[in-house]
Design an enzyme around this catalytic site. Structure first.
Site, PDB file in Angstrom:
ATOM      1  N   TYR A   1      20.518 -24.972  30.111  1.00  0.00           N
ATOM      2  CA  TYR A   1      21.512 -23.898  30.026  1.00  0.00           C
ATOM      3  C   TYR A   1      21.131 -22.963  28.882  1.00  0.00           C
ATOM      4  O   TYR A   1      21.396 -23.234  27.719  1.00  0.00           O
ATOM      5  CB  TYR A   1      22.912 -24.455  29.814  1.00  0.00           C
ATOM      6  CG  TYR A   1      23.408 -25.372  30.900  1.00  0.00           C
ATOM      7  CD1 TYR A   1      22.829 -25.385  32.169  1.00  0.00           C
ATOM      8  CD2 TYR A   1      24.466 -26.243  30.666  1.00  0.00           C
ATOM      9  CE1 TYR A   1      23.288 -26.234  33.162  1.00  0.00           C
ATOM     10  CE2 TYR A   1      24.939 -27.095  31.655  1.00  0.00           C
ATOM     11  CZ  TYR A   1      24.344 -27.097  32.894  1.00  0.00           C
ATOM     12  OH  TYR A   1      24.801 -27.950  33.873  1.00  0.00           O
TER      13      TYR A   1
ATOM     14  N   HIS B   1      18.991 -34.586  35.036  1.00  0.00           N
ATOM     15  CA  HIS B   1      19.646 -33.446  35.673  1.00  0.00           C
ATOM     16  C   HIS B   1      19.202 -33.271  37.128  1.00  0.00           C
ATOM     17  O   HIS B   1      20.014 -32.975  38.007  1.00  0.00           O
ATOM     18  CB  HIS B   1      19.323 -32.189  34.865  1.00  0.00           C
ATOM     19  CG  HIS B   1      20.288 -31.075  35.062  1.00  0.00           C
ATOM     20  ND1 HIS B   1      20.385 -30.015  34.193  1.00  0.00           N
ATOM     21  CD2 HIS B   1      21.219 -30.844  36.019  1.00  0.00           C
ATOM     22  CE1 HIS B   1      21.320 -29.181  34.615  1.00  0.00           C
ATOM     23  NE2 HIS B   1      21.838 -29.657  35.719  1.00  0.00           N
TER      24      HIS B   1
ATOM     25  N   PHE C   1      35.232 -19.856  43.550  1.00  0.00           N
ATOM     26  CA  PHE C   1      35.735 -19.267  44.795  1.00  0.00           C
ATOM     27  C   PHE C   1      37.199 -19.606  45.029  1.00  0.00           C
ATOM     28  O   PHE C   1      37.971 -18.767  45.499  1.00  0.00           O
ATOM     29  CB  PHE C   1      34.892 -19.735  45.976  1.00  0.00           C
ATOM     30  CG  PHE C   1      35.289 -19.102  47.284  1.00  0.00           C
ATOM     31  CD1 PHE C   1      34.942 -17.795  47.561  1.00  0.00           C
ATOM     32  CD2 PHE C   1      36.017 -19.807  48.228  1.00  0.00           C
ATOM     33  CE1 PHE C   1      35.323 -17.194  48.760  1.00  0.00           C
ATOM     34  CE2 PHE C   1      36.398 -19.228  49.424  1.00  0.00           C
ATOM     35  CZ  PHE C   1      36.045 -17.906  49.692  1.00  0.00           C
TER      36      PHE C   1
ATOM     37  N   GLY D   1      38.786 -16.265  45.309  1.00  0.00           N
ATOM     38  CA  GLY D   1      38.488 -15.907  46.681  1.00  0.00           C
ATOM     39  C   GLY D   1      37.378 -14.873  46.760  1.00  0.00           C
ATOM     40  O   GLY D   1      36.539 -14.771  45.856  1.00  0.00           O
TER      41      GLY D   1
END
Length: 348
Positions: free
Chosen positions: A65, A133, A218, A222
């Protein structure tokens, strides 16, 4: 600092080796990488401290990251007495190359070097939960876990985890050293892990950490989410957010939203509550960069779902998801995480 969330996050046992964490973790990735430009460091540290004050103890990061910048950020947040209050999870295995590509590594020398690097960036002498990972399909899983076992014995890590690993890979790894947790994508629109991986974890007493439990945002926004993504946000390239799939997936969001309205909560809280209701061995780790979103996520712990409501939610997303989870050849996932047999390995 903002006031703590009204819901105090309870604790749970993760796996069967003694690790205890909050029933809601905090995914820190989006603070530094992949979801647009890095966010202001002081604000992100304040957010982490706010989550800890609300009862969150599981902080999730990775050396990829940034790369590295998120671990440095989390390390700064751990200062001033915070380290003793949390269980720190980070990951190794994905190497960012100079040309922008990524490689997967699981050979012993890399495992050890990655661990040393994470310890230094985080400013700690021990990592509570250290995940592979992504699985290196060139290296027998027994070899990678064997090196992690040595790191446990040396006191550099406490518990071993796997991310995006198949059921058979999990079994092979667990035979070398107990696996405490498996991290996987699990949400209303990512349920394929339920067939083999979840039952395998439960058979072996392995905790389940659900990442992207809100469908990468989401179920929070949305289709409007796509309009707000920056050019640096990798979600813009994900198949499920492409125009040809978005219209179909929007129908699912609308159904979840309608049910949430009936229950007096938000769509994101309903989707997160669904994950919480999967069992007391499941810890979702939604990521956020805003205190108000964290508070909303924490409040999802108060949303109760009857069996018929669970079934209704699942009927919305049972077979209607359009698009794969990732772009083709993005990174190894559990579907392609098988490794060679141990007999094939020749140590350098």
């Amino acid at each position: 600092m903002a006031a703590p969330a009204t819901v105090v996050v309870p604790r749970m046992k993760l796996g069967s080796q003694g690790l205890e964490v909050s029933a809601l973790g905090l995914g820190c990735m989006g603070m530094s990488a992949f979801y647009g430009p890095p966010k202001p460091e002081p604000e992100m540290i304040a957010l982490i401290h706010h989550a800890v004050a609300a009862g969150v103890t599981l902080l999730d990061t990775s050396d990829i990251y940034g790369p590295h910048t998120n671990e440095i950020l989390v390390g700064k947040a751990l200062q001033a007495g915070v380290r003793e209050k949390v269980q720190l999870a980070t990951k190794f295995g994905i190497l960012a190359c100079a040309d922008g590509t990524r490689e997967i590594h699981g050979e012993p020398a890399y495992v050890r070097a990655a661990c040393e690097g994470s310890l230094e960036r985080l400013g700690v002498d021990c990592i509570d939960l250290y995940y592979q990972h992504r699985i290196d399909t060139k290296v027998p899983i027994e070899v990678t876990i064997g090196e992690l076992k040595k790191l446990v014995e040396e006191g550099k890590i406490k518990y071993i985890g796997l991310s995006e690993a198949s059921a058979s890979t999990i079994r092979r790894a667990h035979a070398v050293h107990p696996i405490t947790a498996v991290q996987l994508e699990w949400s209303l629109w990512s349920r394929d892990v339920e067939k083999d991986i979840i039952p395998t974890c439960r058979e072996l007493g392995i905790g389940i950490v659900a990442y992207s439990p809100l469908g990468r945002g989401f179920f929070s926004s949305g289709p409007k989410l796509v309009e707000t993504l920056s050019d640096q946000d990798f979600r813009k390239d994900l198949p499920r957010f492409q125009a040809e799939n978005l219209e179909k997936n929007t129908m699912i969001f609308e159904r979840v939203s309608a049910m949430a309205s009936r229950k007096g909560c938000t769509a994101s809280q309903l989707a997160l509550a669904w994950v919480h209701h999967q069992g007391r061995d499941v810890c979702p780790i939604p990521g956020t960069t805003k205190v108000e979103n964290f508070n909303q996520n924490a409040a999802a712990l108060s949303v109760k779902l009857a069996p018929e409501e669970m079934a209704e939610l699942e009927s919305y997303a049972s077979s209607d998801i359009a698009g794969d989870r990732y772009m083709h050849d993005f990174l190894n996932t559990w579907e392609d995480s098988e490794t060679p047999p141990l007999s094939s390995w020749k140590a350098e």
